[in-house]
Design a protein around this motif. Structure first.
Motif, PDB file in Angstrom:
ATOM      1  N   HIS A 124      16.836 -36.345 -54.627  1.00  0.00           N
ATOM      2  CA  HIS A 124      16.805 -37.308 -55.724  1.00  0.00           C
ATOM      3  C   HIS A 124      18.202 -37.869 -56.005  1.00  0.00           C
ATOM      4  N   ASP A 125      19.073 -37.889 -54.986  1.00  0.00           N
ATOM      5  CA  ASP A 125      20.435 -38.381 -55.173  1.00  0.00           C
ATOM      6  C   ASP A 125      20.398 -39.916 -55.233  1.00  0.00           C
ATOM      7  N   THR A 126      20.946 -40.470 -56.305  1.00  0.00           N
ATOM      8  CA  THR A 126      20.857 -41.918 -56.520  1.00  0.00           C
ATOM      9  C   THR A 126      21.503 -42.696 -55.383  1.00  0.00           C
ATOM     10  N   PHE A 127      22.713 -42.289 -55.021  1.00  0.00           N
ATOM     11  CA  PHE A 127      23.460 -43.064 -54.018  1.00  0.00           C
ATOM     12  C   PHE A 127      22.838 -42.934 -52.630  1.00  0.00           C
ATOM     13  N   ASP A 128      22.408 -41.708 -52.318  1.00  0.00           N
ATOM     14  CA  ASP A 128      21.763 -41.524 -51.007  1.00  0.00           C
ATOM     15  C   ASP A 128      20.463 -42.311 -50.917  1.00  0.00           C
ATOM     16  N   ARG A 129      19.720 -42.345 -52.028  1.00  0.00           N
ATOM     17  CA  ARG A 129      18.450 -43.082 -52.030  1.00  0.00           C
ATOM     18  C   ARG A 129      18.692 -44.583 -51.891  1.00  0.00           C
ATOM     19  N   GLN A 130      19.689 -45.097 -52.620  1.00  0.00           N
ATOM     20  CA  GLN A 130      19.930 -46.546 -52.515  1.00  0.00           C
ATOM     21  C   GLN A 130      20.460 -46.897 -51.134  1.00  0.00           C
ATOM     22  N   PHE A 131      21.185 -45.986 -50.508  1.00  0.00           N
ATOM     23  CA  PHE A 131      21.677 -46.272 -49.165  1.00  0.00           C
ATOM     24  C   PHE A 131      20.529 -46.247 -48.148  1.00  0.00           C
ATOM     25  N   ALA A 132      19.630 -45.272 -48.330  1.00  0.00           N
ATOM     26  CA  ALA A 132      18.455 -45.215 -47.438  1.00  0.00           C
ATOM     27  C   ALA A 132      17.627 -46.492 -47.577  1.00  0.00           C
ATOM     28  N   ALA A 133      17.510 -46.975 -48.833  1.00  0.00           N
ATOM     29  CA  ALA A 133      16.753 -48.219 -49.062  1.00  0.00           C
ATOM     30  C   ALA A 133      17.469 -49.400 -48.420  1.00  0.00           C
ATOM     31  N   PHE A 134      18.806 -49.397 -48.480  1.00  0.00           N
ATOM     32  CA  PHE A 134      19.583 -50.483 -47.851  1.00  0.00           C
ATOM     33  C   PHE A 134      19.352 -50.501 -46.340  1.00  0.00           C
ATOM     34  N   LEU A 135      19.384 -49.314 -45.733  1.00  0.00           N
ATOM     35  CA  LEU A 135      19.158 -49.255 -44.277  1.00  0.00           C
ATOM     36  C   LEU A 135      17.769 -49.797 -43.931  1.00  0.00           C
ATOM     37  N   ALA A 136      16.803 -49.464 -44.759  1.00  0.00           N
ATOM     38  CA  ALA A 136      15.421 -49.836 -44.443  1.00  0.00           C
ATOM     39  C   ALA A 136      15.119 -51.296 -44.746  1.00  0.00           C
ATOM     40  N   THR A 137      15.846 -51.878 -45.710  1.00  0.00           N
ATOM     41  CA  THR A 137      15.473 -53.233 -46.149  1.00  0.00           C
ATOM     42  C   THR A 137      16.629 -54.220 -46.172  1.00  0.00           C
ATOM     43  N   GLY A 138      17.872 -53.759 -46.014  1.00  0.00           N
ATOM     44  CA  GLY A 138      19.027 -54.663 -46.113  1.00  0.00           C
ATOM     45  C   GLY A 138      19.248 -55.455 -44.839  1.00  0.00           C
ATOM     46  N   TRP A 139      20.421 -56.099 -44.743  1.00  0.00           N
ATOM     47  CA  TRP A 139      20.686 -56.944 -43.575  1.00  0.00           C
ATOM     48  C   TRP A 139      20.770 -56.137 -42.274  1.00  0.00           C
ATOM     49  N   VAL A 140      20.985 -54.826 -42.420  1.00  0.00           N
ATOM     50  CA  VAL A 140      21.089 -53.977 -41.239  1.00  0.00           C
ATOM     51  C   VAL A 140      19.712 -53.466 -40.775  1.00  0.00           C
ATOM     52  N   ALA A 141      18.668 -53.773 -41.560  1.00  0.00           N
ATOM     53  CA  ALA A 141      17.330 -53.202 -41.304  1.00  0.00           C
ATOM     54  C   ALA A 141      16.801 -53.445 -39.883  1.00  0.00           C
ATOM     55  N   PRO A 142      16.921 -54.684 -39.336  1.00  0.00           N
ATOM     56  CA  PRO A 142      16.383 -54.876 -37.969  1.00  0.00           C
ATOM     57  C   PRO A 142      17.027 -53.926 -36.959  1.00  0.00           C
ATOM     58  N   LEU A 143      18.346 -53.742 -37.109  1.00  0.00           N
ATOM     59  CA  LEU A 143      19.023 -52.808 -36.194  1.00  0.00           C
ATOM     60  C   LEU A 143      18.543 -51.380 -36.462  1.00  0.00           C
ATOM     61  N   TYR A 144      18.480 -51.028 -37.746  1.00  0.00           N
ATOM     62  CA  TYR A 144      18.112 -49.665 -38.127  1.00  0.00           C
ATOM     63  C   TYR A 144      16.731 -49.288 -37.587  1.00  0.00           C
ATOM     64  N   TRP A 145      15.748 -50.157 -37.763  1.00  0.00           N
ATOM     65  CA  TRP A 145      14.397 -49.824 -37.304  1.00  0.00           C
ATOM     66  C   TRP A 145      14.304 -49.823 -35.776  1.00  0.00           C
ATOM     67  N   SER A 146      15.179 -50.618 -35.146  1.00  0.00           N
ATOM     68  CA  SER A 146      15.137 -50.636 -33.673  1.00  0.00           C
ATOM     69  C   SER A 146      15.622 -49.309 -33.087  1.00  0.00           C
ATOM     70  N   LEU A 147      16.413 -48.566 -33.868  1.00  0.00           N
ATOM     71  CA  LEU A 147      16.959 -47.307 -33.340  1.00  0.00           C
ATOM     72  C   LEU A 147      15.840 -46.313 -33.001  1.00  0.00           C
ATOM     73  N   GLY A 148      14.866 -46.245 -33.872  1.00  0.00           N
ATOM     74  CA  GLY A 148      13.753 -45.328 -33.623  1.00  0.00           C
ATOM     75  C   GLY A 148      13.010 -45.677 -32.341  1.00  0.00           C
ATOM     76  N   VAL A 149      12.919 -46.983 -32.077  1.00  0.00           N
ATOM     77  CA  VAL A 149      12.227 -47.425 -30.856  1.00  0.00           C
ATOM     78  C   VAL A 149      13.079 -47.105 -29.628  1.00  0.00           C
ATOM     79  N   PHE A 150      14.351 -47.559 -29.666  1.00  0.00           N
ATOM     80  CA  PHE A 150      15.218 -47.398 -28.491  1.00  0.00           C
ATOM     81  C   PHE A 150      15.571 -45.929 -28.208  1.00  0.00           C
ATOM     82  N   ASN A 151      15.828 -45.179 -29.264  1.00  0.00           N
ATOM     83  CA  ASN A 151      16.409 -43.843 -29.066  1.00  0.00           C
ATOM     84  C   ASN A 151      15.414 -42.692 -29.197  1.00  0.00           C
ATOM     85  N   VAL A 152      14.212 -42.991 -29.643  1.00  0.00           N
ATOM     86  CA  VAL A 152      13.217 -41.909 -29.750  1.00  0.00           C
ATOM     87  C   VAL A 152      11.963 -42.256 -28.949  1.00  0.00           C
ATOM     88  N   LEU A 153      11.344 -43.372 -29.287  1.00  0.00           N
ATOM     89  CA  LEU A 153      10.051 -43.678 -28.652  1.00  0.00           C
ATOM     90  C   LEU A 153      10.216 -43.985 -27.161  1.00  0.00           C
TER      91      LEU A 153
END
Lengths: 622, 368
Positions: free
Chosen positions: A316-345
């Protein structure tokens, strides 16, 4: 494999790659040279104009240069890790892939080491971070992760290059002996190979030290490889920024390095083995084994991808949660979501045996993984500073052309370097491949007693054998006949050979231990003493606080252990001598096994009688 | 017709089961007596510590078998059957979780520290762990059966992934949540890996006691034990050094409770000696790894150290002074007895292990 024909085919395949290069070599070599030249021009331009020509600016002070540094350090780490770790666990498939992996490390560590200098801007002041007192009597902070990183790069570069060179020694000797017949190598190049091989003679008395020394190299290089990426992760992990400060960063970076490094190794091996005619040495099974390592590393990377947002949600850490939300929805989101595809799937596709069997597909997967891992580093490096605690401070980052050109240049540097080395050095560990393809066996009973070295003067008897078993049985028979001046020769180390000679454990281990302890003590002492000179309390840590000194001390310890180990090998295996061991025959580096005995005429006659049932070629007094 | 030595063996086994059952019953009775008196948190805490120690250990045995299957390792031979006894502990582990559900208020999971944190509500927390654990044991049982018939490659992969996932969750819910909102991203991984460490120590101890284990096999077990000690030390160091360096008040409580102040500091030193660095230092020379007595002693010390490590993870959140008394000893005895019974009752016996397992037997002349 026990026949000399089989061993000869390994020599032919590996040394055949050293033949004169053709157009297939020169075209990519020229492309790589042009790419490196362009990167050099871009760097000169950046130095002349200043760091303003790069995209890094407030608030993102670290951009693709640091991402490139982490990427190449990861690749460099994985090369030695794959080679050293697989050696420690005695994985037989290592023998075929280790040389290519180590060559990759050789150049990747150069590329990695360049990027902090490029990022520095004023590259000529890099020596400020070296552990020596400047004119202001100001020492670098031994408790800083940046200093740990410097020590880690220096130690790793030294250790991995020595590890690479020591592994090459027997193969260079083989190339000197057989290079002319197999690959039409000229006398000058063969002479160079022989000098670089330190006149290694394939004698059991040398293998005894070599084998032990190589084990210690592997045992030191493996933790060093882990430490270098651990320390790199701590550059970020030991900041307070959300997205950087995380306790899992060390294992996460190491797993990522194994993933990207193994994938890079595959991307190099697949075309290399085809172009150098090494398909009989680096087989589909080796590719499949590396693919499985990649899939396992991808699972661990996937775990860390999940645990970061999970921990933010759980705590429930405020800063960690807002950063996680930024990764998922901010300008970096397309890169962030691609990581799961490229590096895991995508890597997990390698779990399917049908995929592993299609080398073209494996090659594409390996390239995509590397693209994904490079993107991951960019995301890690740039996103945290772009989105810190203060919303007023948030920003974006976009690399500019000098950064792009220099980044591409680093790939050309590594691939070009590997291309050149592939034509200069054997791209598979010949001795290791022979050893891996020979079934292990032990003599039922080994006569006790210690054998002496062959004296420089006096009569000798030399016997040549087609296989190791005959030589070992003959050696045991000679020893039973009472002869004690005995030497054995084999193209790869034989544990039973050392047992027959009865010379016990190699003293190289004492050298290594002494070096490790001395280096550790020196590192700790230097760190503690320099902190007392400065007397500064940094980040609430008092001068000389032990935990902060341990990482640098470990690097000191490991690199000194490696240097002492190397010195011990040179001294005890007699590699400083100008001549080879008496009785050496060039066939011993190829496919033949040899036994040389010295003694009186009566003793040699008894030895001949003992050897005759096992060998058809005996030279010496009748 | 049973051979006479078979009958004697059956009698010995019955006696052993009786002894384990007596230990379990005695431990349980003494613990119930402690739990029934007043509302002290210690009996519940003792249950939690032993749950966090024994369940990952027993499950880790199956996970090691899965690792051997995945890596096509042949060195263990029939010693691997010892690992396949792990699923026998499934029922006791679920019963223990039920006990925790009953006593959850005495333990005080971190819900109170995070108002609105419904995911930390004790019942929900333990129920999801129960679901995860049941899923793990079902797959473990399936894998054991497949392995005994020489199959199980795919299930081994699933089981390995499931082990790390389930026991990360068990560690986070069972131990890390006690200090909520404190968090550490490496905590779950560390917990799962130390569970595997405990399992390999238990397997090593069993093999050291078994005359069937060859020196070569003991050597290999010693190597894995050393490797796991280094891996555990590495993960714990990654956590401690990062927290120490960054020095954030919200995080340093973990270190202050355990490392900075006596008497927990002394426990930390014991852990470094017995769990993290001791096995590496003692077992470094190859002859020591081949020495049955020394290897067995080190494995036993690691097992004791790992129990202390679970206590060290759980107890400082509640007590300033480490006290190990009747509730802890009684519950440990109960779990040990249950594990012993599970091992004795779980088939297969070593002699039943099918030759068709194929790669369990090293090929002739392979030198393995």
């Amino acid at each position: 494999m026990t026949s000399s024909t089989g061993y000869r085919s390994i020599d032919d395949a590996v040394l055949g790659g050293l033949k004169k290069p053709d157009r297939g070599f020169f075209v990519p070599a020229v492309v790589c040279a042009v790419g490196v030249g362009a990167a050099l021009c871009a760097w000169i331009y950046q130095v002349r104009e200043g760091m303003g020509v790069a995209g890094i600016n407030h608030p993102v002070g670290w951009g693709v240069y640091i991402a490139n540094y982490i990427f190449w350090i990861a690749v460099a780490m994985a090369g030695s890790f794959v080679s050293g770790m697989l050696y420690l666990v005695r994985a037989k498939f290592r023998s075929a892939v280790s040389r290519a992996a180590e060559t990759m490390t050789f150049f990747a560590v150069i590329a990695a080491g360049l990027f902090p200098l490029i990022h520095l801007g004023r590259v000529w002041v890099f020596y400020y971070v070296m552990p020596y007192p400047s004119q202001r009597e100001l020492w670098p902070n031994f408790q800083s992760p940046l200093f740990w990183d410097l020590m880690a790069i220096g130690s790793y570069l030294t250790a991995s290059w020595i590890f690479y060179y020591v592994g090459l020694v027997p193969d260079l000797a083989a190339a000197a002996d057989h290079g002319e017949a197999v690959a039409a190598i000229g006398p000058l190049r063969r002479s160079l190979y022989r000098r670089l091989s330190l006149n290694f003679s394939f004698a059991a008395s040398q293998w005894r030290h070599y084998d032990r020394s190589y084990l210690f190299f592997a045992a030191l290089v493996t933790p060093l490889a882990v430490s270098i990426h651990t320390v790199t992760s701590w550059i970020f992990g030991m900041c307070i920024l959300p997205g950087w400060h995380s306790t899992i960063f060390a294992p996460y970076f190491v797993a990522g390095a194994v993933l990207s490094g193994s994938a890079m190794c595959l991307a190099i091996l697949i075309p290399l083995r085809r172009n150098l005619g090494l398909t009989s040495i680096i087989t589909d099974e080796h590719i499949a084994a590396l693919s499985k390592i990649i899939a396992a590393a991808a699972l661990l990377v996937g775990y860390t991808y999940c645990i970061e947002p999970f921990a933010a949600w759980y705590s429930h850490d405020t800063f960690d949660r807002q950063f996680a939300a930024f990764l998922a929805t901010g300008w970096v989101a397309p890169l962030y979501w691609s990581l799961g595809v490229f590096n895991v799937l995508i890597p997990l596709m390698l779990l399917v045996s049908r995929v592993r069997k299609r080398l073209g597909l494996v090659f594409v997967v390996a390239i995509l993984i590397n693209a994904g891992m490079w993107l991951e580093r960019v995301v890690i490096v740039t996103s945290a500073t772009a989105h810190d605690f203060l919303p007023q401070n948030w920003g974006t980052y976009m690399p500019r052309w000098p950064e792009i050109v220099i980044t591409l240049g680093s790939f050309f540097l590594v691939f070009g370097g590997i291309l050149v080395f592939a034509k200069l050095l054997p791209m598979a560990a010949i001795a290791d491949v022979k050893e891996a393809r020979t079934p292990c066996f032990e003599l039922e009973s080994v006569p006790s007693g210690r054998c002496e070295k062959i004296p420089l003067q006096g009569a000798t008897l030399t016997a040549i054998f087609d296989n190791a078993s005959s030589m070992l049985h003959a050696a045991a028979a000679v020893k039973r006949a009472g002869l004690r001046k005995l030497e054995l020769f084999s193209p790869f180390p034989l544990a039973s050979g050392a047992d027959i000679l009865g010379q016990g454990e190699s003293p190289v281990r004492y050298w290594t231990l002494a070096g490790f302890l001395l280096g550790g003590a020196l590192g700790l002492a230097l760190g503690w003493w320099s902190s007392q000179v400065n007397g500064l309390s940094v980040g609430g840590k008092p001068p000389g606080a032990l935990p902060g000194l341990l990482p640098a001390a470990f690097e000191f310890a490991a690199v000194t252990g490696v240097l002492f180990n190397f010195a011990g090998l040179i001294v005890h295996a007699g590699l400083y001598k100008r001549e080879r061991v008496r009785g050496y025959d060039a066939r011993f580096s190829g496919s033949a096994f040899g036994l040389v005995a010295a003694g009186t005429e009566t003793e040699l006659a008894a030895a001949r009688a003992a050897i005759e049932p096992f060998s058809r070629e005996i030279h010496g007094p009748a | 017709m049973a051979r006479p030595d078979g009958a004697a063996s059956n009698r010995t086994r019955t006696v052993r089961i009786g002894l384990w059952a007596a230990l379990a019953a005695l431990g349980l009775l003494l613990w119930l007596r402690c739990a029934g008196v007043g509302s002290s948190a210690r009996p519940a805490q003792a249950l939690l510590v032993n749950y966090l120690y024994f369940v990952p250990l027993a499950a880790g045995l199956c996970a090691w078998s899965a690792c051997l299957t995945l890596s096509k390792a042949t060195w263990a031979g029939r010693l691997e059957t010892l690992l396949l006894k792990g699923p026998g502990f499934a029922l006791p582990s679920i019963i223990a979780l039920g006990g925790l559900l009953v006593l959850n208020r005495r333990i005080g999971f971190g819900a109170a520290a995070l108002p609105g944190g419904i995911w930390l509500a004790p019942v929900f927390l333990l129920e999801r762990d129960a679901v995860a654990l049941i899923l793990f044991w079902i797959i473990a049982v399936v894998f054991s059966r497949q392995r005994l018939s020489g199959r199980g490659g795919r299930t081994a992969g699933v089981l390995s992934v499931l082990y790390v996932t389930v026991f990360s969750l068990v560690g986070i819910d069972g131990a890390m949540s006690l200090t909520a909102p404190w968090k550490s991203t490496v905590y779950g991984l560390y917990f799962a890996i130390t569970g595997l460490y405990g399992a390999i120590a238990a397997w090593t101890l069993l093999c050291a006691c078994s005359p069937q284990a060859t020196k070569k096999q003991l050597h290999d077990l010693g190597k894995i034990l050393v490797g796991m000690s280094l891996l555990s030390a590495y993960l714990m160091a990654s956590q401690i050094l990062t927290i120490w360096y960054v020095n954030l008040p919200a995080e340093t409580g973990f270190l202050i409770d355990r490392i900075r102040t006596m008497p927990w500091r002394a426990v930390t030193v014991i852990l470094v000696a017995s769990v993290y660095l001791g096995p590496f230092v003692v077992l470094l020379p190859a002859p020591y790894k081949r020495n049955r007595w020394l290897l067995g002693t080190v494995a036993a010390l690691v097992l004791c150290g790992l129990w202390l490590e679970r206590f060290w993870l759980v107890a400082p959140a509640r007590c300033a002074v480490p006290v190990i008394g009747l509730p802890e000893i009684a519950m440990t005895g109960a779990f040990l007895g249950a594990l012993g019974i599970a091992f004795e009752l779980t088939t297969p016996k070593v002699t039943d292990f099918p030759e068709s397992a194929g790669n369990l037997n090293p090929p002739e002349g392979s030198g393995l």
